[in-house]
Design a protein around this motif. Structure first.
Motif, PDB file in Angstrom:
ATOM      1  N   MET A  23       0.435  -4.767 -20.654  1.00  0.00           N
ATOM      2  CA  MET A  23      -0.519  -4.383 -19.607  1.00  0.00           C
ATOM      3  C   MET A  23      -0.348  -5.261 -18.366  1.00  0.00           C
ATOM      4  SD  MET A  23      -2.143  -1.720 -20.359  1.00  0.00           S
ATOM      5  CE  MET A  23      -3.162  -1.809 -18.899  1.00  0.00           C
ATOM      6  N   THR A  24      -0.034  -6.524 -18.615  1.00  0.00           N
ATOM      7  CA  THR A  24       0.230  -7.426 -17.486  1.00  0.00           C
ATOM      8  C   THR A  24       1.435  -6.941 -16.688  1.00  0.00           C
ATOM      9  OG1 THR A  24      -0.702  -9.339 -18.643  1.00  0.00           O
ATOM     10  CG2 THR A  24       0.839  -9.780 -16.840  1.00  0.00           C
ATOM     11  N   LEU A  25       2.504  -6.597 -17.432  1.00  0.00           N
ATOM     12  CA  LEU A  25       3.715  -6.087 -16.773  1.00  0.00           C
ATOM     13  C   LEU A  25       3.432  -4.795 -16.022  1.00  0.00           C
ATOM     14  CD1 LEU A  25       6.759  -6.374 -16.308  1.00  0.00           C
ATOM     15  CD2 LEU A  25       7.125  -5.093 -18.438  1.00  0.00           C
ATOM     16  N   ALA A  26       2.627  -3.923 -16.628  1.00  0.00           N
ATOM     17  CA  ALA A  26       2.299  -2.650 -15.982  1.00  0.00           C
ATOM     18  C   ALA A  26       1.495  -2.888 -14.703  1.00  0.00           C
ATOM     19  CB  ALA A  26       1.512  -1.768 -16.942  1.00  0.00           C
ATOM     20  N   SER A  27       0.554  -3.820 -14.762  1.00  0.00           N
ATOM     21  CA  SER A  27      -0.268  -4.102 -13.582  1.00  0.00           C
ATOM     22  C   SER A  27       0.556  -4.724 -12.471  1.00  0.00           C
ATOM     23  CB  SER A  27      -1.418  -5.036 -13.950  1.00  0.00           C
ATOM     24  OG  SER A  27      -2.318  -4.391 -14.796  1.00  0.00           O
ATOM     25  N   ILE A  28       1.391  -5.700 -12.841  1.00  0.00           N
ATOM     26  CA  ILE A  28       2.239  -6.337 -11.831  1.00  0.00           C
ATOM     27  C   ILE A  28       3.179  -5.308 -11.212  1.00  0.00           C
ATOM     28  CG2 ILE A  28       4.119  -8.011 -11.486  1.00  0.00           C
ATOM     29  CD1 ILE A  28       2.780  -9.783 -13.567  1.00  0.00           C
ATOM     30  N   SER A  29       3.720  -4.419 -12.050  1.00  0.00           N
ATOM     31  CA  SER A  29       4.627  -3.387 -11.536  1.00  0.00           C
ATOM     32  C   SER A  29       3.902  -2.445 -10.583  1.00  0.00           C
ATOM     33  CB  SER A  29       5.218  -2.584 -12.702  1.00  0.00           C
ATOM     34  OG  SER A  29       5.965  -3.426 -13.556  1.00  0.00           O
ATOM     35  N   SER A  30       2.672  -2.076 -10.944  1.00  0.00           N
ATOM     36  CA  SER A  30       1.917  -1.164 -10.082  1.00  0.00           C
ATOM     37  C   SER A  30       1.577  -1.824  -8.748  1.00  0.00           C
ATOM     38  CB  SER A  30       0.636  -0.707 -10.778  1.00  0.00           C
ATOM     39  OG  SER A  30      -0.244  -1.794 -10.991  1.00  0.00           O
ATOM     40  N   VAL A  31       1.221  -3.106  -8.811  1.00  0.00           N
ATOM     41  CA  VAL A  31       0.935  -3.826  -7.569  1.00  0.00           C
ATOM     42  C   VAL A  31       2.211  -3.966  -6.747  1.00  0.00           C
ATOM     43  CG1 VAL A  31       0.169  -6.024  -6.578  1.00  0.00           C
ATOM     44  CG2 VAL A  31      -0.999  -5.084  -8.569  1.00  0.00           C
ATOM     45  N   THR A  32       3.329  -4.223  -7.426  1.00  0.00           N
ATOM     46  CA  THR A  32       4.614  -4.360  -6.733  1.00  0.00           C
ATOM     47  C   THR A  32       4.977  -3.083  -5.994  1.00  0.00           C
ATOM     48  OG1 THR A  32       5.452  -5.973  -8.338  1.00  0.00           O
ATOM     49  CG2 THR A  32       7.087  -4.764  -7.056  1.00  0.00           C
ATOM     50  N   VAL A  33       4.893  -1.958  -6.711  1.00  0.00           N
ATOM     51  CA  VAL A  33       5.231  -0.672  -6.091  1.00  0.00           C
ATOM     52  C   VAL A  33       4.276  -0.371  -4.935  1.00  0.00           C
ATOM     53  CG1 VAL A  33       5.361   1.816  -6.456  1.00  0.00           C
ATOM     54  CG2 VAL A  33       6.272   0.255  -8.184  1.00  0.00           C
ATOM     55  N   THR A  34       2.982  -0.610  -5.175  1.00  0.00           N
ATOM     56  CA  THR A  34       1.983  -0.317  -4.143  1.00  0.00           C
ATOM     57  C   THR A  34       2.211  -1.165  -2.902  1.00  0.00           C
ATOM     58  OG1 THR A  34       0.352   0.252  -5.836  1.00  0.00           O
ATOM     59  CG2 THR A  34      -0.472  -0.242  -3.628  1.00  0.00           C
ATOM     60  N   LEU A  35       2.377  -2.484  -3.095  1.00  0.00           N
ATOM     61  CA  LEU A  35       2.555  -3.374  -1.950  1.00  0.00           C
ATOM     62  C   LEU A  35       3.908  -3.154  -1.275  1.00  0.00           C
ATOM     63  CD1 LEU A  35       0.978  -6.769  -3.066  1.00  0.00           C
ATOM     64  CD2 LEU A  35       0.039  -4.996  -1.596  1.00  0.00           C
ATOM     65  N   LEU A  36       4.897  -2.697  -2.041  1.00  0.00           N
ATOM     66  CA  LEU A  36       6.182  -2.363  -1.429  1.00  0.00           C
ATOM     67  C   LEU A  36       6.007  -1.187  -0.460  1.00  0.00           C
ATOM     68  CD1 LEU A  36       9.212  -2.925  -1.275  1.00  0.00           C
ATOM     69  CD2 LEU A  36       9.533  -1.364  -3.206  1.00  0.00           C
ATOM     70  N   LEU A  37       5.281  -0.177  -0.907  1.00  0.00           N
ATOM     71  CA  LEU A  37       4.992   0.964  -0.025  1.00  0.00           C
ATOM     72  C   LEU A  37       4.143   0.536   1.160  1.00  0.00           C
ATOM     73  CD1 LEU A  37       4.237   3.717  -2.715  1.00  0.00           C
ATOM     74  CD2 LEU A  37       6.270   3.531  -1.271  1.00  0.00           C
ATOM     75  N   VAL A  38       3.139  -0.323   0.884  1.00  0.00           N
ATOM     76  CA  VAL A  38       2.292  -0.827   1.969  1.00  0.00           C
ATOM     77  C   VAL A  38       3.133  -1.608   2.968  1.00  0.00           C
ATOM     78  CG1 VAL A  38       0.448  -2.468   2.529  1.00  0.00           C
ATOM     79  CG2 VAL A  38       0.156  -0.878   0.627  1.00  0.00           C
ATOM     80  N   GLY A  39       4.050  -2.453   2.449  1.00  0.00           N
ATOM     81  CA  GLY A  39       4.916  -3.234   3.331  1.00  0.00           C
ATOM     82  C   GLY A  39       5.794  -2.358   4.203  1.00  0.00           C
ATOM     83  N   VAL A  40       6.365  -1.308   3.601  1.00  0.00           N
ATOM     84  CA  VAL A  40       7.203  -0.379   4.372  1.00  0.00           C
ATOM     85  C   VAL A  40       6.373   0.324   5.441  1.00  0.00           C
ATOM     86  CG1 VAL A  40       8.556   1.745   4.241  1.00  0.00           C
ATOM     87  CG2 VAL A  40       8.866  -0.035   2.509  1.00  0.00           C
ATOM     88  N   PHE A  41       5.174   0.774   5.049  1.00  0.00           N
ATOM     89  CA  PHE A  41       4.292   1.429   6.021  1.00  0.00           C
ATOM     90  C   PHE A  41       3.885   0.468   7.132  1.00  0.00           C
ATOM     91  CE2 PHE A  41       3.507   4.921   2.959  1.00  0.00           C
ATOM     92  CZ  PHE A  41       3.582   5.985   3.846  1.00  0.00           C
ATOM     93  N   PHE A  42       3.643  -0.791   6.768  1.00  0.00           N
ATOM     94  CA  PHE A  42       3.288  -1.789   7.768  1.00  0.00           C
ATOM     95  C   PHE A  42       4.426  -1.963   8.771  1.00  0.00           C
ATOM     96  CE2 PHE A  42      -0.603  -3.861   8.037  1.00  0.00           C
ATOM     97  CZ  PHE A  42      -1.195  -4.000   6.786  1.00  0.00           C
ATOM     98  N   VAL A  43       5.650  -2.067   8.260  1.00  0.00           N
ATOM     99  CA  VAL A  43       6.809  -2.236   9.151  1.00  0.00           C
ATOM    100  C   VAL A  43       6.920  -1.047  10.097  1.00  0.00           C
ATOM    101  CG1 VAL A  43       9.340  -2.291   9.225  1.00  0.00           C
ATOM    102  CG2 VAL A  43       8.115  -3.727   7.591  1.00  0.00           C
ATOM    103  N   ILE A  44       6.809   0.161   9.530  1.00  0.00           N
ATOM    104  CA  ILE A  44       6.911   1.367  10.360  1.00  0.00           C
ATOM    105  C   ILE A  44       5.774   1.424  11.376  1.00  0.00           C
ATOM    106  CG2 ILE A  44       6.826   3.887  10.340  1.00  0.00           C
ATOM    107  CD1 ILE A  44       8.169   3.777   7.564  1.00  0.00           C
TER     108      ILE A  44
END
Length: 298
Positions: A23-44
């Motif tokens: 569950m820890t791995l799943a949560s970290i992965s979900s946060v990673t994917v989410t923040l990666l998308l957020v980071g890309v959107f922020f850059v754009i």
């Protein structure tokens, strides 16, 4: 809170992360994917906003003065324009300057105009800038009603859809980013819920021996904090590395004098990294807080 108690909470939060490995791995992965998308959107979005702001700042109103107006008439017109609250600046450009600018805009071909002896057909111009680019149309409509105004030009037909596109893109980007952050908070909240349910007997024992509410809650808050921070590290590395190479590539492709310029790597990437780290920590703690308040009956 005593330092010994805080260290105990830190140890318990890390132990909980280890006990709920998947569950820890799943949560970290979900946060990673989410923040990666957020980071890309922020850059754009930040670069789009920078380009849009640059374009907006270049929007100006060119007020062509009536050819019959004398110097006193021009001064009266300038005073009337300056009284408009939305006006930021007024610059005067004589018809001679306008002709020189026109000749310069044609490059080498413009030199032919200098050889032709004829009366200058252009008019004196007031160059007006609004305090807010969105007020340009309103200011232009007011100026058009004044005396001694021959015509008013501000890029009619182009400026209106440009402003509309900029507003829509900013709003859509903001909504997408907020939606992604709430998704991450929901996933972390679910992880903390499962942790609480798995440790409910332990929590009941702690309550029986007199543990306070804050003493029970703190490990869960810290667990959410670690999940958010760990989930933010990979997006920071990916976004920073990608932007480094993208910035160099664009610098080679687009000349320095071009109106489209993306934000410089430094300090933009460091600021973005700090934002992603803070967002990761914030959504982790917030997700934990929501879970504890709803499912931990203390």
């Amino acid at each position: 809170m005593k330092s010994r108690t805080f260290r105990r909470h830190v140890r318990e939060s890390f132990k909980s992360l280890g006990r709920n490995g998947w569950m820890t791995l799943a949560s970290i992965s979900s946060v990673t994917v989410t923040l990666l998308l957020v980071g890309v959107f922020f850059v754009i979005m930040m670069n789009l906003n920078s380009v849009a702001t640059s374009i907006e700042e270049d929007v100006e109103i060119r007020v062509h003065i009536d050819i019959a107006a004398n110097e006193e008439d021009r001064e009266l017109l300038a005073n009337e324009i300056s009284k408009i609250n939305e006006v930021d600046s007024i610059d005067f450009s004589s018809k001679e300057n306008e002709l020189d600018s026109l000749i310069a805009s044609f490059g080498d071909e413009g030199e032919a105009f200098k050889l032709v002896e004829q009366e200058n057909p252009l008019r004196d111009v007031f160059i007006v800038k609004a305090k807010q680019p969105a007020d340009t149309i309103q200011v232009a409509d007011q100026i058009e009603q004044f005396n001694y105004v021959s015509s008013v030009k501000y890029g009619q037909g182009t400026v209106e859809p440009l402003f509309k596109f900029i507003d829509v893109s900013r709003n859509v980007g903001l909504i997408l980013i907020i939606g992604l952050l709430f998704t991450a908070m929901f996933l972390i909240s679910n992880t903390i819920k499962i942790t609480i349910l798995a440790r409910r007997h332990e929590i009941e024992i702690m309550r029986l021996v007199g543990a306070t509410n804050s003493f029970i809650r703190w490990p869960f808050f810290l667990e959410g904090l670690w999940l958010g921070i760990l989930g933010a590290l990979t997006p920071i590395a990916v976004v920073a590395t990608s932007y480094y190479y993208l910035y160099d590539l664009i610098q080679l492709k687009i000349p320095n004098n071009h109106f489209i310029k993306i934000l410089e790597f430094n300090p933009f990437v460091y600021q973005l990294s700090a934002v992603l780290l803070l967002l990761g920590a914030a959504i982790g703690v917030w997700g934990s807080l929501m879970s504890v308040r709803k499912f931990l009956k203390v």
